[in-house]
Design an enzyme around this catalytic site. Structure first.
Site, PDB file in Angstrom:
ATOM      1  CB  SER A  46      -0.926  -0.008   1.217  1.00 31.55           C
ATOM      2  OG  SER A  46      -0.178   0.012   2.412  1.00 31.55           O
ATOM      3  CG  HIS A 163      -0.909  -5.709   4.211  1.00 34.62           C
ATOM      4  ND1 HIS A 163      -0.489  -4.916   5.249  1.00 34.62           N
ATOM      5  CD2 HIS A 163      -0.371  -5.168   3.086  1.00 34.62           C
ATOM      6  CE1 HIS A 163       0.271  -3.943   4.785  1.00 34.62           C
ATOM      7  NE2 HIS A 163       0.352  -4.073   3.474  1.00 34.62           N
ATOM      8  CD  GLN A 171      -2.328  -1.854   4.683  1.00 37.11           C
ATOM      9  OE1 GLN A 171      -2.607  -1.616   3.510  1.00 37.11           O
ATOM     10  NE2 GLN A 171      -1.290  -1.304   5.271  1.00 37.11           N
ATOM     11  CD  GLU A 172      -0.286  -2.407   9.162  1.00 38.38           C
ATOM     12  OE1 GLU A 172       0.225  -2.098  10.254  1.00 38.38           O
ATOM     13  OE2 GLU A 172       0.205  -2.093   8.063  1.00 38.38           O
ATOM     14  CD  GLU A 215       2.286  -5.227   7.403  1.00 37.99           C
ATOM     15  OE1 GLU A 215       1.572  -4.934   8.382  1.00 37.99           O
ATOM     16  OE2 GLU A 215       2.871  -4.387   6.702  1.00 37.99           O
ATOM     17  CG  ASP A 253      -1.752   1.479   8.484  1.00 32.65           C
ATOM     18  OD1 ASP A 253      -2.427   2.475   8.134  1.00 32.65           O
ATOM     19  OD2 ASP A 253      -0.790   1.037   7.824  1.00 32.65           O
ATOM     20  CD  GLU A 294       0.424   3.445   9.877  1.00 35.05           C
ATOM     21  OE1 GLU A 294       0.665   2.748  10.891  1.00 35.05           O
ATOM     22  OE2 GLU A 294       0.910   3.191   8.765  1.00 35.05           O
ATOM     23  CG  ASP A 319       2.580   4.767   6.136  1.00 35.40           C
ATOM     24  OD1 ASP A 319       3.614   5.127   5.561  1.00 35.40           O
ATOM     25  OD2 ASP A 319       2.103   3.611   5.994  1.00 35.40           O
ATOM     26  CE  LYS A 344       5.320   1.851   5.982  1.00 34.80           C
ATOM     27  NZ  LYS A 344       4.117   2.012   5.129  1.00 34.80           N
ATOM     28  CG  HIS A 372       6.993  -3.996   9.191  1.00 38.12           C
ATOM     29  ND1 HIS A 372       6.437  -5.241   9.276  1.00 38.12           N
ATOM     30  CD2 HIS A 372       5.953  -3.123   9.348  1.00 38.12           C
ATOM     31  CE1 HIS A 372       5.135  -5.141   9.472  1.00 38.12           C
ATOM     32  NE2 HIS A 372       4.825  -3.876   9.525  1.00 38.12           N
ATOM     33  CE  LYS A 395       2.857  -0.168  10.481  1.00 39.04           C
ATOM     34  NZ  LYS A 395       1.678   0.271   9.714  1.00 39.04           N
TER      35      LYS A 395
HETATM   36  P1  PGA Z   1       3.014  -1.335   3.115  1.00 38.24           P
HETATM   37  O1  PGA Z   1       2.140  -1.336   4.431  1.00 38.24           O
HETATM   38  O2  PGA Z   1       4.408  -1.693   3.469  1.00 38.24           O
HETATM   39  O3  PGA Z   1       2.310  -2.336   2.242  1.00 38.24           O
HETATM   40  O4  PGA Z   1       2.942   0.059   2.520  1.00 38.24           O
HETATM   41  C1  PGA Z   1       2.607  -1.020   5.685  1.00 38.24           C
HETATM   42  C2  PGA Z   1       1.931   0.212   6.233  1.00 38.24           C
HETATM   43  O5  PGA Z   1       1.076   0.789   5.574  1.00 38.24           O
HETATM   44  O6  PGA Z   1       2.278   0.652   7.312  1.00 38.24           O
HETATM   45 ZN    ZN Z   2       0.540   2.489   6.881  1.00 38.88          ZN
END
Ligand code: PGA
Ligand code: ZN
Length: 436
Positions: A46, A163, A171-172, A215, A253, A294, A319, A344, A372, A395
């Site tokens: 993403s 994911h 997503q998370e 993940e 997230d 997030e 992010d 990141k 990550h 994270k």
């Molecule tokens: P990505 O997801 O590495 O697929 O971008 C991780 C995140 O969004 O934190």
């Molecule tokens: Zn993110």
């Protein structure tokens, strides 16, 4: 006259695979005393629009995802220029790399190519000085006294969005063991909750629910809404013998760009306006011990982030909005679009720029979450970086899949190296860095 006592003599990259089976780079930097530093580059799914460019070959090989050109750029243009450079000046190394590719997003040589050399040089320098990487990054690169802080892990326990193949838009879904005394207890707590969650979901939704996503969080097959996911997680925290809200809190997230289209966000099969989505998040915050959110809105919507920040009590982490880019981080700070930066290293493409982005965030009283990517390798650079930055938060996925678990294992190792003589922020995870 400056006498350089050690220099870069050789740089060699090769194409390896990441945790999704897609090509990425592994780069070895060798110094004149034969010290070696190795780095492996991660890759997102993403990805934010403004992220630095991952150079991929296109064509048929690896379905277009090969990185042979990026590897060749390391082995030719970059290796030639960097031969003889002083590896002990990370800022100079990164400056030289950026001079080679001044294009926006590092698309000429590839941010993946450049980052691999930037990281591997830091590792080689720390090896040369016989320092741990976290110690090298903190004392030599950041010139900070050696006072260390271990991060609260944001452990991903249920995957959704890009994911996992399930019905969840978010997503998370993560747990933060804030009641633990140190990172060793925190990882134990998270693993116990994780296993209880797996057991609980099997009994309610069948064995398919225990498969894991990109993940390492469970894919949550059978879960229909975010509320289902939160209910399962809270139940698992209790089943593991911990107090939700006190010992373990929740984070998400949303990665909302993934469920945004034409001004509307679709979550739990309902299309919502930005205002309705704010109410949705606030309702979750009132129902469950949610403390960190997030990317709650699309990656271009600085205003929606800012509006949400005025209404929520959670940490608001940016992010895809800020993509670890110092200039965009400044914009988000100015517009009050969040209070925490997701960091990141591969979004920006060099170690020095990532550290700069973190320092800009700290100066504005934002927290930093070192992170990550969903496509990872066994590289554990980010564990050391989070300790070096005293970010207080990391994270790095679920308590399964070795590319995730290796980062937790490195944190356990760092704790052991320091004989436990390092802080753990606990419930102060949002402001912990201020004391360090
Ligand atoms: P990505 O997801 O590495 O697929 O971008 C991780 C995140 O969004 O934190
Ligand atoms: Zn993110």
């Amino acid at each position: 006259m400056v006498i350089i006592v050690v220099e870069i003599t050789k740089i060699k990259a090769l194409e390896i695979l990441d945790s999704r089976g897609n090509p990425t780079l592994m780069t070895r930097v060798t110094l004149s005393d034969n010290t070696v530093g190795i780095a492996k580059v991660p890759s997102g799914a993403s990805t934010g629009l403004n992220e630095a460019v991952e150079l991929r070959d296109g064509g048929k090989r690896y379905l277009g995802k090969g990185v042979a050109q990026a590897v060749s750029n390391v082995n030719t243009a970059i290796a030639e220029k960097m031969r003889g450079a002083n590896p002990l000046s990370q800022s100079n190394v990164d400056k030289m790399l950026l001079e080679l590719d001044p294009s926006t997003g590092k698309g000429k040589l590839g941010a993946n190519a450049i980052l691999s050399v930037s990281m591997a040089t830091a590792v080689a320098a720390s090896n040369h000085l016989k320092l741990e990487l976290f110690e090298y990054l903190r004392t030599k690169v950041m010139s900070k006294d050696a006072k260390y802080l271990q991060p609260v892990p944001m452990c991903n326990v249920i995957n959704g969005g890009a994911h996992a193949g399930n019905a969840l838009a978010i997503q998370e879904f993560m747990i933060l063991p804030i009641g633990s005394k140190n990172v060793v207890e925190a990882i134990q707590c998270a693993a116990e909750v994780y296993h209880n969650l797996g057991k609980g979901m099997i009994s309610k939704y069948g064995r398919m629910a225990k498969h894991v996503g990109d993940e390492g969080g469970f894919c949550g097959f059978g879960l229909k809404t975010s509320y289902d996911a939160f209910n399962e997680i809270v139940r698992a925290i209790e089943a593991a013998g911990y107090a939700p809200g006190k010992e373990v809190v929740l984070g998400i997230d949303a990665a909302a760009s993934g469920f945004y289209k034409d001004g509307q966000y679709t979550v739990d099969e309902k299309a919502m306006t930005p205002g309705e989505l704010i109410d949705y998040y606030i309702d979750i915050e009132k129902t469950f011990p949610l403390k960190s959110v997030e990317d709650p809105f699309d990656e271009n919507e600085f205003g929606e982030f800012a509006e949400y920040l005025t209404k929520t009590k959670t940490q608001v982490v940016t992010d895809d909005l800020t993509v670890s880019n110092p200039e965009i981080v400044k914009k988000a700070i100015e517009l009050k679009s969040g209070n925490s930066l997701l960091l990141k290293v591969n979004q920006i493409g060099s170690v020095s720029e990532a550290i700069e982005a973190a320092q800009i965030a700290y100066a504005a009283n934002w927290s930093v979450v070192v992170s990550h990517r969903s496509g990872e390798t066994g590289d554990t650079f980010i564990s050391d970086l989070s300790v070096a930055l005293a970010s207080g938060q990391i994270k790095t996925g679920g308590l399964a899949r070795s590319e995730r678990v290796e980062k937790y294992n490195r944190l356990l190792e760092i704790h052991s190296i320091l004989d436990g003589d390092c802080g753990y922020p606990g419930s102060g995870f949002r402001t912990a860095w201020r004391n360090y």
